[in-house]
Design an enzyme around this catalytic site. Structure first.
Site, short mmCIF file in Angstrom:
data_model
loop_
_atom_site.label_atom_id
_atom_site.label_comp_id
_atom_site.label_asym_id
_atom_site.label_seq_id
_atom_site.Cartn_x
_atom_site.Cartn_y
_atom_site.Cartn_z
N GLU A 40 -41.87 26.35 42.82
CA GLU A 40 -41.11 27.00 41.76
C GLU A 40 -41.61 26.50 40.41
OE1 GLU A 40 -36.41 27.60 40.47
OE2 GLU A 40 -37.01 25.77 41.52
N LYS A 114 -35.32 35.39 41.39
CA LYS A 114 -34.32 34.48 41.97
C LYS A 114 -32.91 35.03 41.79
CE LYS A 114 -33.00 29.58 41.60
NZ LYS A 114 -33.29 28.33 40.83
N CYS A 155 -35.83 28.16 45.66
CA CYS A 155 -35.04 26.94 45.44
C CYS A 155 -33.56 27.06 45.81
CB CYS A 155 -35.22 26.47 44.01
SG CYS A 155 -34.81 24.72 43.74
#
Length: 276
Positions: A40, A114, A155
């Site tokens: 990330e 995300k 993440c």
């Protein structure tokens, strides 16, 4: 598939980060890798929002992305750019934290923004509002590669198993979880969450991570992982920066799902919960 993971300590200079990724593309290719996976925020990691704002670009104009695509095409190597921040991609002024799959011709095959953003008020008085800077994604994304259908996530997404249920329902057999985990949460949750995602999905998990002390003052946990569908750790990079390779046998998915057919046994649950 021979997978290469680049465990990075990304800094506040996008050009330096780009040069590091390009060098790892060439090294991964020379070592026989089929695909390189980065963490990330591989291209730029800076918690100084004002400084970061001066160095961000739209996807179409981003020099780091262009450099990675050029290197991918030159090497003939697939690259998963774990994520990179872009501006001017939304109508509300917020940035996107975007994961990109680049094929061996340098073409972008898929991208994912995300979905789950970390917003919390702590008892210590600390407050974190990722959503004040980044807008959430609204698409669940899987992409076909020559080796497997891969499900994209980033993440904090790893704490939300419904996302991976949707990806495996769509046929994903490899789940990608690039991350920049903090040290305390990494020590407590990193391995157990990623192993759980692999076990419940009967899928490989590839999680490229940031590691070490970064120029903006933060510290990240490292321990980039490859976990097989049985929950066994195939690769754990610890806190070592650089490149590591592992061979992945996709037949392992069919073997594990045959022994524990959790995917086949899934039921669509009612939305209403009876409370007695």
């Amino acid at each position: 598939m021979r997978a290469a993971i680049f465990q990075m300590t990304s800094g506040i200079d996008p050009a330096a980060n780009a040069a590091a990724i390009v060098a790892m593309i060439d090294q991964a290719k020379s070592e026989g890798a089929d695909m390189l996976f980065t963490p990330e925020m591989a291209g730029y990691l800076d918690r100084d929002r004002s400084r970061a704002a001066m160095r961000l670009h739209s996807q179409a104009d981003d020099p780091l992305l262009a450099a990675v695509r050029d290197a991918s095409a030159r090497a003939g190597l697939w690259v998963h750019l774990g994520s990179h921040a872009f501006c001017d991609e939304r109508g509300d002024g917020r940035r996107v934290n975007r994961s990109l799959m680049i094929d061996d011709s340098g073409a972008i095959r898929a991208y994912y923004d995300k979905i789950h953003l970390f917003d919390v008020d702590l008892a210590t008085g600390e407050s974190w509002r990722e959503s004040s800077v980044y807008g959430p994604g609204e698409r669940v994304v899987a992409v076909d590669t020559p080796w497997a259908r891969m499900g994209l996530s980033v993440c904090y997404d790893m704490r939300f198993p419904d996302l991976y249920r949707a990806l495996t329902n769509a046929g994903a057999t490899v789940l990608l979880v690039p991350a920049a985990f903090t040290v305390p949460t990494g020590m407590a949750h990193w391995h157990v969450l990623l192993r759980a995602r692999a076990i419940e999905a009967g899928a490989f998990v590839i999680a490229a991570a940031q590691v070490g002390q970064h120029p903006d003052g933060r510290a990240t946990y490292g321990h980039s992982l490859i976990v097989d569908p049985w929950g066994e750790v195939v690769l754990d990079m610890g806190v070592k920066r650089g490149l590591a390779l592992a061979d992945i046998d996709m037949a392992r998915v069919e073997d594990v799902r045959g022994r524990v057919p959790a995917i086949a046994n899934r039921r669509i649950l009612p939305q209403k919960v009876d409370i007695s």
